[in-house]
Design a protein around this motif. Sequence first.
Motif, mmCIF file in Angstrom:
data_model
loop_
_atom_site.group_PDB
_atom_site.id
_atom_site.type_symbol
_atom_site.label_atom_id
_atom_site.label_comp_id
_atom_site.label_asym_id
_atom_site.label_seq_id
_atom_site.Cartn_x
_atom_site.Cartn_y
_atom_site.Cartn_z
ATOM 1 N N ASP A 1 12.739 76.559 -20.372
ATOM 2 C CA ASP A 1 13.046 75.660 -21.480
ATOM 3 C C ASP A 1 14.543 75.362 -21.537
ATOM 4 O OD1 ASP A 1 13.056 74.204 -23.811
ATOM 5 O OD2 ASP A 1 12.847 75.946 -25.124
ATOM 6 N N LYS A 2 15.364 76.393 -21.591
ATOM 7 C CA LYS A 2 16.816 76.205 -21.695
ATOM 8 C C LYS A 2 17.396 75.586 -20.420
ATOM 9 C CE LYS A 2 16.973 77.888 -25.805
ATOM 10 N NZ LYS A 2 17.197 76.967 -26.953
ATOM 11 N N LEU A 3 16.820 75.960 -19.280
ATOM 12 C CA LEU A 3 17.302 75.403 -18.034
ATOM 13 C C LEU A 3 17.084 73.896 -17.986
ATOM 14 C CD1 LEU A 3 16.885 76.997 -14.572
ATOM 15 C CD2 LEU A 3 16.312 74.604 -14.884
ATOM 16 N N VAL A 4 15.930 73.463 -18.455
ATOM 17 C CA VAL A 4 15.644 72.022 -18.492
ATOM 18 C C VAL A 4 16.604 71.298 -19.423
ATOM 19 C CG1 VAL A 4 13.955 70.316 -19.283
ATOM 20 C CG2 VAL A 4 13.237 72.188 -17.807
ATOM 21 N N ASP A 5 16.865 71.888 -20.591
ATOM 22 C CA ASP A 5 17.818 71.271 -21.522
ATOM 23 C C ASP A 5 19.169 71.054 -20.853
ATOM 24 O OD1 ASP A 5 16.025 71.117 -23.583
ATOM 25 O OD2 ASP A 5 16.661 72.974 -24.550
ATOM 26 N N ALA A 6 19.654 72.082 -20.151
ATOM 27 C CA ALA A 6 20.962 71.979 -19.505
ATOM 28 C C ALA A 6 20.952 70.950 -18.380
ATOM 29 C CB ALA A 6 21.383 73.342 -18.961
ATOM 30 N N ALA A 7 19.864 70.913 -17.609
ATOM 31 C CA ALA A 7 19.774 69.953 -16.511
ATOM 32 C C ALA A 7 19.751 68.525 -17.021
ATOM 33 C CB ALA A 7 18.524 70.242 -15.677
ATOM 34 N N VAL A 8 18.983 68.288 -18.088
ATOM 35 C CA VAL A 8 18.924 66.944 -18.668
ATOM 36 C C VAL A 8 20.282 66.547 -19.230
ATOM 37 C CG1 VAL A 8 17.927 65.554 -20.526
ATOM 38 C CG2 VAL A 8 16.454 67.026 -19.143
ATOM 39 N N SER A 9 20.974 67.492 -19.855
ATOM 40 C CA SER A 9 22.306 67.207 -20.395
ATOM 41 C C SER A 9 23.259 66.771 -19.289
ATOM 42 C CB SER A 9 22.854 68.458 -21.104
ATOM 43 O OG SER A 9 24.175 68.242 -21.547
ATOM 44 N N SER B 1 22.460 65.543 -16.316
ATOM 45 C CA SER B 1 22.026 64.278 -15.721
ATOM 46 C C SER B 1 22.359 63.087 -16.604
ATOM 47 C CB SER B 1 20.517 64.320 -15.454
ATOM 48 O OG SER B 1 19.799 64.400 -16.670
ATOM 49 N N GLU B 2 22.279 63.258 -17.922
ATOM 50 C CA GLU B 2 22.584 62.144 -18.816
ATOM 51 C C GLU B 2 24.085 61.844 -18.827
ATOM 52 O OE1 GLU B 2 20.829 62.986 -22.601
ATOM 53 O OE2 GLU B 2 18.870 62.223 -21.963
ATOM 54 N N ARG B 3 24.895 62.866 -18.595
ATOM 55 C CA ARG B 3 26.335 62.620 -18.486
ATOM 56 C C ARG B 3 26.628 61.754 -17.248
ATOM 57 N NH1 ARG B 3 29.139 66.297 -21.776
ATOM 58 N NH2 ARG B 3 27.873 68.042 -22.497
ATOM 59 N N ILE B 4 25.830 61.989 -16.191
ATOM 60 C CA ILE B 4 26.027 61.231 -14.958
ATOM 61 C C ILE B 4 25.452 59.823 -15.079
ATOM 62 C CG2 ILE B 4 25.529 61.208 -12.483
ATOM 63 C CD1 ILE B 4 25.355 64.244 -12.589
ATOM 64 N N GLY B 5 24.448 59.654 -15.941
ATOM 65 C CA GLY B 5 23.858 58.340 -16.156
ATOM 66 C C GLY B 5 22.662 58.033 -15.274
ATOM 67 N N ILE B 6 21.804 59.052 -15.009
ATOM 68 C CA ILE B 6 20.604 58.853 -14.203
ATOM 69 C C ILE B 6 19.442 58.476 -15.124
ATOM 70 C CG2 ILE B 6 19.002 59.945 -12.589
ATOM 71 C CD1 ILE B 6 21.230 61.842 -11.797
ATOM 72 N N PRO B 7 18.593 57.502 -14.746
ATOM 73 C CA PRO B 7 17.443 57.114 -15.588
ATOM 74 C C PRO B 7 16.522 58.291 -15.862
ATOM 75 C CG PRO B 7 17.806 55.495 -13.867
ATOM 76 C CD PRO B 7 18.719 56.645 -13.559
ATOM 77 N N HIS B 8 15.856 58.277 -17.011
ATOM 78 C CA HIS B 8 15.034 59.413 -17.428
ATOM 79 C C HIS B 8 13.884 59.710 -16.474
ATOM 80 C CE1 HIS B 8 16.277 59.725 -21.960
ATOM 81 N NE2 HIS B 8 17.254 59.971 -21.113
ATOM 82 N N ILE B 9 13.234 58.654 -15.964
ATOM 83 C CA ILE B 9 12.095 58.928 -15.085
ATOM 84 C C ILE B 9 12.561 59.561 -13.781
ATOM 85 C CG2 ILE B 9 11.986 56.702 -13.873
ATOM 86 C CD1 ILE B 9 8.869 56.934 -14.437
ATOM 87 N N VAL B 10 13.767 59.216 -13.338
ATOM 88 C CA VAL B 10 14.348 59.833 -12.144
ATOM 89 C C VAL B 10 14.757 61.266 -12.460
ATOM 90 C CG1 VAL B 10 16.183 59.696 -10.419
ATOM 91 C CG2 VAL B 10 15.118 57.604 -11.272
ATOM 92 N N VAL B 11 15.305 61.481 -13.652
ATOM 93 C CA VAL B 11 15.658 62.835 -14.088
ATOM 94 C C VAL B 11 14.424 63.730 -14.058
ATOM 95 C CG1 VAL B 11 16.428 64.228 -16.030
ATOM 96 C CG2 VAL B 11 17.566 62.069 -15.525
ATOM 97 N N GLY B 12 13.318 63.225 -14.615
ATOM 98 C CA GLY B 12 12.091 64.016 -14.645
ATOM 99 C C GLY B 12 11.576 64.357 -13.263
ATOM 100 N N ALA B 13 11.679 63.395 -12.338
ATOM 101 C CA ALA B 13 11.117 63.579 -10.999
ATOM 102 C C ALA B 13 12.050 64.308 -10.046
ATOM 103 C CB ALA B 13 10.746 62.216 -10.408
ATOM 104 N N THR B 14 13.288 64.545 -10.436
ATOM 105 C CA THR B 14 14.240 65.202 -9.535
ATOM 106 C C THR B 14 14.812 66.471 -10.150
ATOM 107 O OG1 THR B 14 15.969 63.693 -10.336
ATOM 108 C CG2 THR B 14 14.845 63.091 -8.298
#
Length: 315
Positions: A20-28, A30-43
């Motif tokens: 759970d926490k690892l996903v939160d940090a990874a999404v944070s 990725s969003e700083r870098i500006g990757i689309p959400h569906i790409v974030v989910g799949a990578t």
Amino acid sequence: MLYEALLFALGLVLICAGGDKLVDAAVSISERIGIPHIVVGATIVSFCTTMPEMLVSTTAIINGSAAISVGNAFGSIICNTGLIAGISLLFRPSASIDVRELVWRCAYFLMIIALLFGLGLGLGFYNMPVGIALLVLFAAYALLSIHSSGNGKAEDSGEENTQDEEKQTSMLHDIATILICAVLLFAGANLLVNHGITLARYLGIPERAIAVTAIALGTSLPELVTTIMSLVKKYENIGIGNVVGANILNLLLVIGILSTFSFIPLEESTVMTDIPLAMAVMLILTVPILIWKRSSRVQGILLLAIYFGYCAMAL
């Protein structure tokens, strides 16, 4: 037995909390870098949530339980798609899904699993050449994902309000969180496999059955947490991308790494039941979405029925 059950449960808790926490940090990040959400989910997210499968399978191979490793990989795909995606579609089907990033990933998954099915029928085992080939295909998948994310928009439509909720933590904090969670996942994976196998033997349950049900569900808890979070926040693309991406990584990384370093004999039930069913549930999930660019509750009901029927058959 109570001692083993408590440690098995502790392993599940550690994997769930760490994932759970690892996903939160990874999404944070990725969003700083500006990757689309569906790409974030799949990578990034799918890589993070697949770590328990990799750790559990690696531990199982070290302990000499090949049935656990292979059963966990294919069982996790069935769990990810049948249970987790099924719950998602049942409670919140999406009226509009951006399929641009899903088309080639679905084709890639089907190509890989068809290859593994053919090798299973022809050889009856996976070995080092198979593992190396899978790792090469993983490198190709990673390069394609990087190229695809570079051509995508910064955010999917309907998800632009994420900027208003951006986390205030620093990049260093996010990286530290990922490292800490990786330790939790490793500890949880060891508890899950060691005491899961002991419980299975004590109860007279075949190792394959515990692999494709309890352990597959346990290692899929991060995907489940991610999907629930994406539903609550109304970011369905993250959940769908995560399931598809995690399934690809289960084939390429989990089986790839294990077969590179260990000879893995395949049980007949794995080749004739687990692999075809993993392929079937992915087709049920993705084909209607690719055709109509939306999902339905009917898909969710069908996927859940298949998953629970599969669990009953395995036991």
